[in-house]
Design a protein around this motif. Structure first.
Motif, PDB file in Angstrom:
ATOM      1  N   ALA A   1      36.016  22.615  36.537  1.00 53.37           N
ATOM      2  CA  ALA A   1      36.250  23.538  37.646  1.00 53.37           C
ATOM      3  C   ALA A   1      36.660  22.777  38.903  1.00 53.37           C
ATOM      4  CB  ALA A   1      34.989  24.366  37.909  1.00 53.37           C
ATOM      5  N   LEU A   2      35.992  21.667  39.171  1.00 55.13           N
ATOM      6  CA  LEU A   2      36.353  20.849  40.330  1.00 55.13           C
ATOM      7  C   LEU A   2      37.753  20.264  40.172  1.00 55.13           C
ATOM      8  CD1 LEU A   2      32.921  19.072  40.816  1.00 55.13           C
ATOM      9  CD2 LEU A   2      34.058  20.484  42.545  1.00 55.13           C
ATOM     10  N   ALA A   3      38.098  19.868  38.948  1.00 57.95           N
ATOM     11  CA  ALA A   3      39.443  19.342  38.699  1.00 57.95           C
ATOM     12  C   ALA A   3      40.496  20.422  38.932  1.00 57.95           C
ATOM     13  CB  ALA A   3      39.536  18.805  37.273  1.00 57.95           C
ATOM     14  N   CYS A   4      40.182  21.659  38.546  1.00 55.83           N
ATOM     15  CA  CYS A   4      41.113  22.771  38.789  1.00 55.83           C
ATOM     16  C   CYS A   4      41.281  23.015  40.285  1.00 55.83           C
ATOM     17  CB  CYS A   4      40.612  24.035  38.098  1.00 55.83           C
ATOM     18  SG  CYS A   4      40.797  24.027  36.294  1.00 55.83           S
ATOM     19  N   LEU A   5      40.177  22.996  41.025  1.00 54.34           N
ATOM     20  CA  LEU A   5      40.268  23.172  42.475  1.00 54.34           C
ATOM     21  C   LEU A   5      41.089  22.056  43.111  1.00 54.34           C
ATOM     22  CD1 LEU A   5      36.619  24.269  43.405  1.00 54.34           C
ATOM     23  CD2 LEU A   5      38.679  25.687  43.416  1.00 54.34           C
ATOM     24  N   ASP A   6      40.880  20.842  42.626  1.00 52.58           N
ATOM     25  CA  ASP A   6      41.647  19.700  43.130  1.00 52.58           C
ATOM     26  C   ASP A   6      43.138  19.905  42.888  1.00 52.58           C
ATOM     27  OD1 ASP A   6      42.392  17.223  44.077  1.00 52.58           O
ATOM     28  OD2 ASP A   6      41.755  16.135  42.295  1.00 52.58           O
ATOM     29  N   MET A   7      43.488  20.355  41.685  1.00 55.00           N
ATOM     30  CA  MET A   7      44.892  20.558  41.341  1.00 55.00           C
ATOM     31  C   MET A   7      45.494  21.725  42.123  1.00 55.00           C
ATOM     32  SD  MET A   7      47.199  19.165  39.399  1.00 55.00           S
ATOM     33  CE  MET A   7      46.202  18.295  38.182  1.00 55.00           C
TER      34      MET A   7
ATOM     35  N   LEU B   1      59.541  23.084  44.911  1.00 53.27           N
ATOM     36  CA  LEU B   1      59.273  24.418  45.429  1.00 53.27           C
ATOM     37  C   LEU B   1      59.042  25.404  44.295  1.00 53.27           C
ATOM     38  CD1 LEU B   1      59.063  26.356  47.798  1.00 53.27           C
ATOM     39  CD2 LEU B   1      61.551  26.634  47.718  1.00 53.27           C
ATOM     40  N   ARG B   2      59.881  25.329  43.263  1.00 53.06           N
ATOM     41  CA  ARG B   2      59.724  26.247  42.132  1.00 53.06           C
ATOM     42  C   ARG B   2      58.403  26.027  41.406  1.00 53.06           C
ATOM     43  NH1 ARG B   2      65.331  25.480  41.780  1.00 53.06           N
ATOM     44  NH2 ARG B   2      65.096  23.660  40.426  1.00 53.06           N
ATOM     45  N   LEU B   3      57.985  24.759  41.290  1.00 50.79           N
ATOM     46  CA  LEU B   3      56.726  24.474  40.608  1.00 50.79           C
ATOM     47  C   LEU B   3      55.536  24.967  41.422  1.00 50.79           C
ATOM     48  CD1 LEU B   3      57.479  20.930  39.197  1.00 50.79           C
ATOM     49  CD2 LEU B   3      57.319  23.071  37.940  1.00 50.79           C
ATOM     50  N   LYS B   4      55.615  24.847  42.740  1.00 45.87           N
ATOM     51  CA  LYS B   4      54.548  25.374  43.583  1.00 45.87           C
ATOM     52  C   LYS B   4      54.472  26.892  43.463  1.00 45.87           C
ATOM     53  CE  LYS B   4      54.381  21.692  47.032  1.00 45.87           C
ATOM     54  NZ  LYS B   4      54.567  21.332  48.453  1.00 45.87           N
ATOM     55  N   VAL B   5      55.647  27.521  43.418  1.00 40.00           N
ATOM     56  CA  VAL B   5      55.681  28.976  43.253  1.00 40.00           C
ATOM     57  C   VAL B   5      55.086  29.364  41.903  1.00 40.00           C
ATOM     58  CG1 VAL B   5      57.205  30.962  42.980  1.00 40.00           C
ATOM     59  CG2 VAL B   5      57.633  29.308  44.803  1.00 40.00           C
ATOM     60  N   MET B   6      55.405  28.579  40.857  1.00 34.84           N
ATOM     61  CA  MET B   6      54.865  28.852  39.532  1.00 34.84           C
ATOM     62  C   MET B   6      53.342  28.767  39.533  1.00 34.84           C
ATOM     63  SD  MET B   6      55.414  26.727  35.976  1.00 34.84           S
ATOM     64  CE  MET B   6      57.173  26.593  36.260  1.00 34.84           C
ATOM     65  N   ALA B   7      52.810  27.706  40.168  1.00 37.14           N
ATOM     66  CA  ALA B   7      51.355  27.545  40.233  1.00 37.14           C
ATOM     67  C   ALA B   7      50.722  28.685  41.015  1.00 37.14           C
ATOM     68  CB  ALA B   7      51.007  26.207  40.878  1.00 37.14           C
ATOM     69  N   ALA B   8      51.368  29.081  42.112  1.00 36.58           N
ATOM     70  CA  ALA B   8      50.844  30.183  42.913  1.00 36.58           C
ATOM     71  C   ALA B   8      50.832  31.479  42.115  1.00 36.58           C
ATOM     72  CB  ALA B   8      51.676  30.345  44.186  1.00 36.58           C
ATOM     73  N   GLU B   9      51.847  31.671  41.278  1.00 39.36           N
ATOM     74  CA  GLU B   9      51.901  32.879  40.457  1.00 39.36           C
ATOM     75  C   GLU B   9      50.793  32.883  39.409  1.00 39.36           C
ATOM     76  OE1 GLU B   9      55.829  32.881  38.917  1.00 39.36           O
ATOM     77  OE2 GLU B   9      56.719  33.795  40.714  1.00 39.36           O
ATOM     78  N   VAL B  10      50.525  31.697  38.829  1.00 37.88           N
ATOM     79  CA  VAL B  10      49.451  31.602  37.833  1.00 37.88           C
ATOM     80  C   VAL B  10      48.115  31.986  38.453  1.00 37.88           C
ATOM     81  CG1 VAL B  10      48.121  29.993  36.412  1.00 37.88           C
ATOM     82  CG2 VAL B  10      50.613  29.883  36.420  1.00 37.88           C
ATOM     83  N   ILE B  11      47.846  31.461  39.655  1.00 36.55           N
ATOM     84  CA  ILE B  11      46.585  31.753  40.333  1.00 36.55           C
ATOM     85  C   ILE B  11      46.589  33.174  40.893  1.00 36.55           C
ATOM     86  CG2 ILE B  11      45.020  31.042  42.171  1.00 36.55           C
ATOM     87  CD1 ILE B  11      45.310  29.058  39.848  1.00 36.55           C
TER      88      ILE B  11
ATOM     89  N   LEU C   1      38.638  27.447  28.305  1.00 31.48           N
ATOM     90  CA  LEU C   1      39.478  28.191  29.244  1.00 31.48           C
ATOM     91  C   LEU C   1      39.858  27.327  30.444  1.00 31.48           C
ATOM     92  CD1 LEU C   1      37.681  31.668  29.179  1.00 31.48           C
ATOM     93  CD2 LEU C   1      39.945  31.142  28.267  1.00 31.48           C
ATOM     94  N   TYR C   2      38.894  26.567  30.945  1.00 31.58           N
ATOM     95  CA  TYR C   2      39.194  25.676  32.069  1.00 31.58           C
ATOM     96  C   TYR C   2      40.175  24.582  31.659  1.00 31.58           C
ATOM     97  CZ  TYR C   2      35.974  27.519  35.552  1.00 31.58           C
ATOM     98  OH  TYR C   2      35.371  28.320  36.486  1.00 31.58           O
ATOM     99  N   SER C   3      40.019  24.083  30.447  1.00 34.74           N
ATOM    100  CA  SER C   3      40.954  23.068  29.960  1.00 34.74           C
ATOM    101  C   SER C   3      42.368  23.633  29.893  1.00 34.74           C
ATOM    102  CB  SER C   3      40.518  22.570  28.578  1.00 34.74           C
ATOM    103  OG  SER C   3      39.243  21.956  28.637  1.00 34.74           O
ATOM    104  N   ALA C   4      42.478  24.881  29.433  1.00 34.90           N
ATOM    105  CA  ALA C   4      43.796  25.520  29.351  1.00 34.90           C
ATOM    106  C   ALA C   4      44.392  25.718  30.741  1.00 34.90           C
ATOM    107  CB  ALA C   4      43.677  26.858  28.625  1.00 34.90           C
ATOM    108  N   LEU C   5      43.565  26.173  31.690  1.00 35.82           N
ATOM    109  CA  LEU C   5      44.054  26.374  33.058  1.00 35.82           C
ATOM    110  C   LEU C   5      44.478  25.048  33.679  1.00 35.82           C
ATOM    111  CD1 LEU C   5      44.514  28.055  35.610  1.00 35.82           C
ATOM    112  CD2 LEU C   5      42.074  27.786  36.144  1.00 35.82           C
ATOM    113  N   LEU C   6      43.676  24.017  33.459  1.00 32.97           N
ATOM    114  CA  LEU C   6      43.999  22.706  34.024  1.00 32.97           C
ATOM    115  C   LEU C   6      45.307  22.174  33.445  1.00 32.97           C
ATOM    116  CD1 LEU C   6      43.014  20.491  35.925  1.00 32.97           C
ATOM    117  CD2 LEU C   6      41.711  19.524  34.026  1.00 32.97           C
ATOM    118  N   ASN C   7      45.506  22.364  32.152  1.00 32.75           N
ATOM    119  CA  ASN C   7      46.760  21.924  31.532  1.00 32.75           C
ATOM    120  C   ASN C   7      47.950  22.703  32.080  1.00 32.75           C
ATOM    121  OD1 ASN C   7      45.730  19.898  29.874  1.00 32.75           O
ATOM    122  ND2 ASN C   7      45.226  21.330  28.237  1.00 32.75           N
TER     123      ASN C   7
END
Length: 234
Positions: free
Chosen positions: A96-102, A60-70, A14-20
């Motif tokens: 998990a740390l890599a996800c937080l970093d991203m 901007l759109r990519l940041k919005v996309m990431a914010a929507e995922v989270i 699951l973390y691998s999927a989220l990170l990808n």
């Protein structure tokens, strides 16, 4: 992840999927590709200005996309990621740390630094970093048992350095005595003999990195963290 999955293998997947997913959101065309496309389309100044505006819009759109995922899973997801970054299995902890970093890099959660600090996760990460010194010293042995402590250390330092790139994060790190933790770690005193390392370079290569390479992998993240704090706070 937020459903309290017990299987470590499933959590890792699951973390691998989220990170990808976060990496897809991060992916942007390189400047070289943009310049090449601009050359094919037009060399006029107006075209370059339009391309720059488009690039900003893409970011901007990519940041919005990431914010929507989270944001789709709310605060509980961030809390779960932070918890696994502190107490999870080594592989799960690194992911998990890599996800937080991203997430921090994408600025998907504007209050991430405050969240990590206010919930006590930053303190636990620094305590774990301090406690990892003996294991890192073991990594500096000629033939260490494994390099897992080094990989976990690099993941921790990558996230802490990302935090330190912001003024708020740098102040929080200083407030939690991050520099004091680094100064107490004995592993930084284990600088290898440069001459001996040069002689060992003539030996047959194997999978294990040389001692000087391992030492650089330990020292450089610490220097990067200090540099980020200094730059952020002036």
């Amino acid at each position: 992840m937020i459903s309290e999955v017990k299987s470590q293998q499933l959590r890792i997947n699951l973390y691998s999927a989220l990170l990808n997913c976060l990496r897809i959101a991060k992916r942007l065309r390189t400047d070289e590709q943009l310049e090449y496309q601009e050359t094919l389309i037009s060399r006029q100044e107006s075209a370059r200005m339009n391309s720059t505006e488009q690039r900003r819009g893409d970011r901007l759109r990519l940041k919005v996309m990431a914010a929507e995922v989270i944001g789709a899973f709310g605060e509980k997801l961030i809390d779960t990621i932070c918890h696994d970054a502190v107490t999870g299995h080594d592989v799960c902890r690194m992911l998990a740390l890599a996800c937080l970093d991203m997430i921090s890099e994408l600025q998907a959660v504007s209050t991430l630094c405050d969240f990590v600090a206010s919930r006590g996760y930053l303190k636990h990460i620094l305590e774990s970093l301090d406690q990892s010194s003996p294991a890192l010293c073991a990594v500096m042995q000629p033939v260490p048992e494994n390099l897992r402590p080094l990989y976990v250390y690099e993941s921790r330092m990558a996230f802490l350095t990302r935090m330190a790139h912001s003024n708020v994060g740098a102040r929080l790190l200083l407030g939690e005595q991050a520099l004091g933790v680094l100064s107490n770690m004995k592993v930084y005193d284990l600088q290898p003999d440069v001459k001996a390392s040069e002689l060992n370079r003539n030996e047959p290569q194997n999978f294990l990195p040389s001692i000087d390479e391992r030492f650089r992998s330990i020292l450089l993240p610490a220097l990067s963290l200090c540099d980020a704090i200094i730059n952020s706070l002036g």
